[in-house]
Design a protein around this motif. Sequence first.
Motif, PDB file in Angstrom:
ATOM      1  N   GLN A   1       2.157   1.847  -3.463  1.00  0.00           N
ATOM      2  CA  GLN A   1       1.105   2.298  -4.368  1.00  0.00           C
ATOM      3  C   GLN A   1       0.710   3.750  -4.067  1.00  0.00           C
ATOM      4  O   GLN A   1       0.436   4.513  -4.993  1.00  0.00           O
ATOM      5  CB  GLN A   1      -0.097   1.354  -4.301  1.00  0.00           C
ATOM      6  CG  GLN A   1       0.247   0.006  -4.909  1.00  0.00           C
ATOM      7  CD  GLN A   1      -0.871  -1.007  -4.833  1.00  0.00           C
ATOM      8  OE1 GLN A   1      -1.697  -0.989  -3.921  1.00  0.00           O
ATOM      9  NE2 GLN A   1      -0.897  -1.911  -5.801  1.00  0.00           N
ATOM     10  N   GLN A   2       0.736   4.142  -2.807  1.00  0.00           N
ATOM     11  CA  GLN A   2       0.463   5.538  -2.467  1.00  0.00           C
ATOM     12  C   GLN A   2       1.560   6.450  -3.023  1.00  0.00           C
ATOM     13  O   GLN A   2       1.298   7.536  -3.520  1.00  0.00           O
ATOM     14  CB  GLN A   2       0.342   5.715  -0.945  1.00  0.00           C
ATOM     15  CG  GLN A   2      -0.048   7.121  -0.535  1.00  0.00           C
ATOM     16  CD  GLN A   2      -1.412   7.529  -1.082  1.00  0.00           C
ATOM     17  OE1 GLN A   2      -2.405   6.842  -0.883  1.00  0.00           O
ATOM     18  NE2 GLN A   2      -1.463   8.662  -1.783  1.00  0.00           N
ATOM     19  N   TYR A   3       2.802   5.974  -2.944  1.00  0.00           N
ATOM     20  CA  TYR A   3       3.930   6.719  -3.520  1.00  0.00           C
ATOM     21  C   TYR A   3       3.723   6.907  -5.030  1.00  0.00           C
ATOM     22  O   TYR A   3       3.953   7.997  -5.570  1.00  0.00           O
ATOM     23  CB  TYR A   3       5.237   5.987  -3.221  1.00  0.00           C
ATOM     24  CG  TYR A   3       6.454   6.618  -3.844  1.00  0.00           C
ATOM     25  CD1 TYR A   3       7.044   7.744  -3.273  1.00  0.00           C
ATOM     26  CD2 TYR A   3       6.998   6.100  -5.010  1.00  0.00           C
ATOM     27  CE1 TYR A   3       8.161   8.338  -3.852  1.00  0.00           C
ATOM     28  CE2 TYR A   3       8.106   6.688  -5.599  1.00  0.00           C
ATOM     29  CZ  TYR A   3       8.687   7.800  -5.014  1.00  0.00           C
ATOM     30  OH  TYR A   3       9.782   8.390  -5.594  1.00  0.00           O
TER      31      TYR A   3
ATOM     32  N   LYS B   1      -7.550   9.988 -11.341  1.00  0.00           N
ATOM     33  CA  LYS B   1      -7.307   8.970 -10.329  1.00  0.00           C
ATOM     34  C   LYS B   1      -7.214   7.607 -11.007  1.00  0.00           C
ATOM     35  O   LYS B   1      -8.017   7.270 -11.878  1.00  0.00           O
ATOM     36  CB  LYS B   1      -8.465   8.984  -9.319  1.00  0.00           C
ATOM     37  CG  LYS B   1      -8.423   7.879  -8.312  1.00  0.00           C
ATOM     38  CD  LYS B   1      -7.446   8.157  -7.216  1.00  0.00           C
ATOM     39  CE  LYS B   1      -7.555   7.077  -6.146  1.00  0.00           C
ATOM     40  NZ  LYS B   1      -6.323   6.737  -5.561  1.00  0.00           N
TER      41      LYS B   1
ATOM     42  N   ASP C   1       0.807   6.899  -6.598  1.00  0.00           N
ATOM     43  CA  ASP C   1      -0.304   7.857  -6.748  1.00  0.00           C
ATOM     44  C   ASP C   1       0.170   9.292  -6.573  1.00  0.00           C
ATOM     45  O   ASP C   1      -0.272  10.189  -7.292  1.00  0.00           O
ATOM     46  CB  ASP C   1      -1.404   7.575  -5.727  1.00  0.00           C
ATOM     47  CG  ASP C   1      -2.174   6.295  -6.016  1.00  0.00           C
ATOM     48  OD1 ASP C   1      -2.088   5.778  -7.148  1.00  0.00           O
ATOM     49  OD2 ASP C   1      -2.855   5.810  -5.087  1.00  0.00           O
ATOM     50  N   ASP C   2       1.064   9.512  -5.620  1.00  0.00           N
ATOM     51  CA  ASP C   2       1.538  10.864  -5.314  1.00  0.00           C
ATOM     52  C   ASP C   2       2.521  11.400  -6.351  1.00  0.00           C
ATOM     53  O   ASP C   2       2.735  12.611  -6.414  1.00  0.00           O
ATOM     54  CB  ASP C   2       2.214  10.894  -3.931  1.00  0.00           C
ATOM     55  CG  ASP C   2       1.234  10.650  -2.797  1.00  0.00           C
ATOM     56  OD1 ASP C   2       0.007  10.753  -3.007  1.00  0.00           O
ATOM     57  OD2 ASP C   2       1.705  10.325  -1.681  1.00  0.00           O
TER      58      ASP C   2
ATOM     59  N   GLN D   1       0.800  -1.223   0.000  1.00  0.00           N
ATOM     60  CA  GLN D   1       0.000   0.000   0.000  1.00  0.00           C
ATOM     61  C   GLN D   1       0.837   1.280   0.000  1.00  0.00           C
ATOM     62  O   GLN D   1       0.529   2.224  -0.725  1.00  0.00           O
ATOM     63  CB  GLN D   1      -0.974   0.010   1.185  1.00  0.00           C
ATOM     64  CG  GLN D   1      -2.024  -1.077   1.089  1.00  0.00           C
ATOM     65  CD  GLN D   1      -2.779  -1.043  -0.227  1.00  0.00           C
ATOM     66  OE1 GLN D   1      -3.439  -0.057  -0.545  1.00  0.00           O
ATOM     67  NE2 GLN D   1      -2.681  -2.100  -1.004  1.00  0.00           N
ATOM     68  N   GLN D   2       1.912   1.320   0.811  1.00  0.00           N
ATOM     69  CA  GLN D   2       2.703   2.555   0.843  1.00  0.00           C
ATOM     70  C   GLN D   2       3.409   2.800  -0.481  1.00  0.00           C
ATOM     71  O   GLN D   2       3.593   3.935  -0.890  1.00  0.00           O
ATOM     72  CB  GLN D   2       3.690   2.571   2.005  1.00  0.00           C
ATOM     73  CG  GLN D   2       4.916   1.702   1.829  1.00  0.00           C
ATOM     74  CD  GLN D   2       5.913   1.883   2.965  1.00  0.00           C
ATOM     75  OE1 GLN D   2       5.570   1.946   4.120  1.00  0.00           O
ATOM     76  NE2 GLN D   2       7.163   1.959   2.605  1.00  0.00           N
TER      77      GLN D   2
END
Length: 184
Positions: A62-64, A74, A66-67, A59-60
């Motif tokens: 994938q968040q990276y 999105k 996304d950012d 998850q972290q």
Amino acid sequence: MSTIVPLFTTLLQKLNHNPPKDLLDYVDQYYQQNKYRGYQRSSRLAWQSKPIPHIDELQQVQQYVDDNIYCTRKLIHQPAWININHQGAYNVTHVHPDVDYTVVYYLTDDNSKIILHNPMIYGMWNHLTFLDDQLKKEYNMQVDYPIKPNKGDILIFPAFVPHYVESNTKAHERMSISWGMSFR
């Protein structure tokens, strides 16, 4: 005087995020529990997991993504799968249907290259073959684009781009996680 305008480019985005220890532990544990239940799509002499709907430890990363991705919409992360290429293992040319982007996240340094194949090569063969070499280099007009990834590299490219992975020539395993991303 001539003017050159690049047309119809395909973008490769390259990020880097050091693989979290809990993700590396997850991959190792998952492989140990499932190494006799692999799934073969594009891999040869390698092991691939079946798609995993949700990996908390990813998850972290994938968040990276996304950012840091260059995209105005999105994106939805699709199920991921684990790739473990033993010595001699490789991946044949393939695409990722039913998604908009392909993501490959390298958990280890890689001694072999992933090769992105120009998706318009058959229509552009003569054009690329007979164009001036300096011009081809300046505008990155190639038949293939080789990348030698490093640990932590995240490659993001349109899912319609054919790609393959050269044979792993080292004794250590090459490990990556792949997934697709789709527009909402």
